[in-house]
Design a protein around this motif. Structure first.
Motif, PDB file in Angstrom:
ATOM      1  N   THR A 120       0.851  -1.191   0.000  1.00  0.00           N
ATOM      2  CA  THR A 120       0.000   0.000   0.000  1.00  0.00           C
ATOM      3  C   THR A 120       0.882   1.234   0.000  1.00  0.00           C
ATOM      4  O   THR A 120       1.746   1.396   0.868  1.00  0.00           O
ATOM      5  N   GLU A 121       0.668   2.075  -0.984  1.00  0.00           N
ATOM      6  CA  GLU A 121       1.382   3.351  -1.089  1.00  0.00           C
ATOM      7  C   GLU A 121       0.388   4.471  -0.805  1.00  0.00           C
ATOM      8  O   GLU A 121      -0.697   4.529  -1.388  1.00  0.00           O
ATOM      9  N   THR A 122       0.765   5.368   0.097  1.00  0.00           N
ATOM     10  CA  THR A 122      -0.104   6.487   0.466  1.00  0.00           C
ATOM     11  C   THR A 122       0.583   7.793   0.096  1.00  0.00           C
ATOM     12  O   THR A 122       1.737   8.018   0.458  1.00  0.00           O
ATOM     13  N   ILE A 123      -0.133   8.632  -0.623  1.00  0.00           N
ATOM     14  CA  ILE A 123       0.424   9.879  -1.144  1.00  0.00           C
ATOM     15  C   ILE A 123      -0.452  11.028  -0.665  1.00  0.00           C
ATOM     16  O   ILE A 123      -1.630  11.123  -1.031  1.00  0.00           O
ATOM     17  N   ALA A 124       0.101  11.900   0.182  1.00  0.00           N
ATOM     18  CA  ALA A 124      -0.658  13.036   0.702  1.00  0.00           C
ATOM     19  C   ALA A 124      -0.835  14.093  -0.383  1.00  0.00           C
ATOM     20  O   ALA A 124       0.012  14.260  -1.269  1.00  0.00           O
ATOM     21  N   GLU A 156      -5.473  12.022   1.133  1.00  0.00           N
ATOM     22  CA  GLU A 156      -4.469  11.052   0.691  1.00  0.00           C
ATOM     23  C   GLU A 156      -5.003  10.234  -0.466  1.00  0.00           C
ATOM     24  O   GLU A 156      -6.186   9.856  -0.471  1.00  0.00           O
ATOM     25  N   VAL A 157      -4.147   9.970  -1.439  1.00  0.00           N
ATOM     26  CA  VAL A 157      -4.390   8.959  -2.451  1.00  0.00           C
ATOM     27  C   VAL A 157      -3.775   7.662  -1.937  1.00  0.00           C
ATOM     28  O   VAL A 157      -2.628   7.641  -1.499  1.00  0.00           O
ATOM     29  N   GLU A 158      -4.554   6.587  -1.980  1.00  0.00           N
ATOM     30  CA  GLU A 158      -4.066   5.288  -1.541  1.00  0.00           C
ATOM     31  C   GLU A 158      -4.054   4.336  -2.737  1.00  0.00           C
ATOM     32  O   GLU A 158      -5.043   4.211  -3.447  1.00  0.00           O
ATOM     33  N   VAL A 159      -2.916   3.706  -2.943  1.00  0.00           N
ATOM     34  CA  VAL A 159      -2.746   2.738  -4.026  1.00  0.00           C
ATOM     35  C   VAL A 159      -2.417   1.396  -3.400  1.00  0.00           C
ATOM     36  O   VAL A 159      -1.355   1.226  -2.782  1.00  0.00           O
ATOM     37  N   ILE A 160      -3.319   0.430  -3.540  1.00  0.00           N
ATOM     38  CA  ILE A 160      -3.088  -0.931  -3.065  1.00  0.00           C
ATOM     39  C   ILE A 160      -2.837  -1.776  -4.291  1.00  0.00           C
ATOM     40  O   ILE A 160      -3.686  -1.861  -5.187  1.00  0.00           O
ATOM     41  N   SER A 161      -1.680  -2.405  -4.375  1.00  0.00           N
ATOM     42  CA  SER A 161      -1.332  -3.123  -5.602  1.00  0.00           C
ATOM     43  C   SER A 161      -0.649  -4.444  -5.281  1.00  0.00           C
ATOM     44  O   SER A 161      -0.015  -4.604  -4.233  1.00  0.00           O
ATOM     45  N   GLY A 162      -0.785  -5.379  -6.202  1.00  0.00           N
ATOM     46  CA  GLY A 162      -0.141  -6.677  -6.087  1.00  0.00           C
ATOM     47  C   GLY A 162       0.369  -7.137  -7.432  1.00  0.00           C
ATOM     48  O   GLY A 162      -0.109  -6.699  -8.485  1.00  0.00           O
TER      49      GLY A 162
END
Length: 269
Positions: free
Chosen positions: A204-208, A261-267
């Motif tokens: 999970t990447e979180t970008i304010a 925040e933008v949250e990017v959950i990736s696999g």
């Protein structure tokens, strides 16, 4: 029924009927940092094919197309796709194919893709079935990314201007969503769900971010929401808009600031 029990079928497309013009112009994109993160993480380049599922008006598909060889933007709402095509033309973007369809139509002859993105759309889908199909469509080393950001037309947010907009909408519509903050995962945590359906290296990447809104963009954003669509207001739409604009002008500022925040959950496959 929670939204995750549904899918982006024609029924869900109808939720956004009458929002399309506003959605294309006033739903914010996710920012260059989120796009660059996806490009770097999955090695998206001119040889890559990308699927943007539930693409809306191209908020992810169009900026990703600057990096990919081909992007397929899929959405069940044909009016939304017309807006996406117009946005792509305005951006000089020629390598996106816009396809009417939903998660229910997968695999839909999509072919192998490097990356699938879903921005503010996964919660409408049949999540386990969608992930199983996407796993089969994803080339080795590629992956899936779920992208969300803060919804500010909710209960319980700190900024007075946001609370005031919500309270006014509630005077006109008696069944606004019950949630009290940003959209969250509705059932299983999404990182766990990705892992359960075969995706590895889940992170999970979180970008304010800080976004500035003005009167027009606030009005447009409200009408872009499925639960505040112009159709839902009906013949009271103009009265609501007039009241909303008056409320914002009474706050005596030209700029309204949202922190989120933008949250990017990736696999990865």
């Amino acid at each position: 029924m929670s939204p995750s029990d549904d899918s982006t079928t024609p029924d869900s497309a109808e939720r956004f009927a009458s929002t399309e013009w506003y959605y294309a112009r006033y739903r914010p994109r996710y920012g260059t940092d989120a796009i660059e993160y996806l490009v770097d993480r999955f090695g998206v380049d001119e040889t890559s094919r990308v699927l943007d599922l539930g693409c809306g008006a191209g908020q992810i598909a169009i900026p990703l197309a600057e990096h990919a060889g081909k992007v397929v933007g899929m959405d069940p709402n044909e009016a939304m796709l017309r807006e996406a095509r117009e946005q792509a033309v305005a951006a000089g973007c020629e390598n996106v194919e816009w396809v009417q369809g939903s998660d229910a139509d997968l695999p839909a002859g999509i072919g192998t893709v490097r990356l699938t993105t879903m921005g503010r759309s996964f919660h409408w889908m049949d999540q386990p079935r969608t992930l199983d199909h996407l796993f089969e469509l994803t080339e080795p080393g590629g992956g899936v990314a779920l992208v969300t950001d803060g919804e500010w037309l909710t209960h319980g947010l700190d900024d007075d201007w946001q609370a005031g907009v919500h309270a006014l909408a509630a005077e006109y519509l008696n069944d606004l969503p019950e949630r009290t903050g940003p959209i969250e995962e509705y059932d299983d945590p999404w990182d766990d769900l990705l892992a359960e359906h075969g995706f590895a290296d889940v992170e999970t990447e979180t970008i304010a971010y800080e976004r500035e809104w003005d009167e027009d963009s606030i009005v447009g954003y409200v009408f872009s929401l499925s639960f505040c669509s112009p159709a839902r207001f009906g013949d009271r739409k103009d009265a609501f808009e007039a009241d909303l604009r008056e409320h914002l002008r009474e706050l005596e500022t030209d700029t309204f600031v949202q922190h989120g925040e933008v949250e990017v959950i990736s696999g990865r496959r």
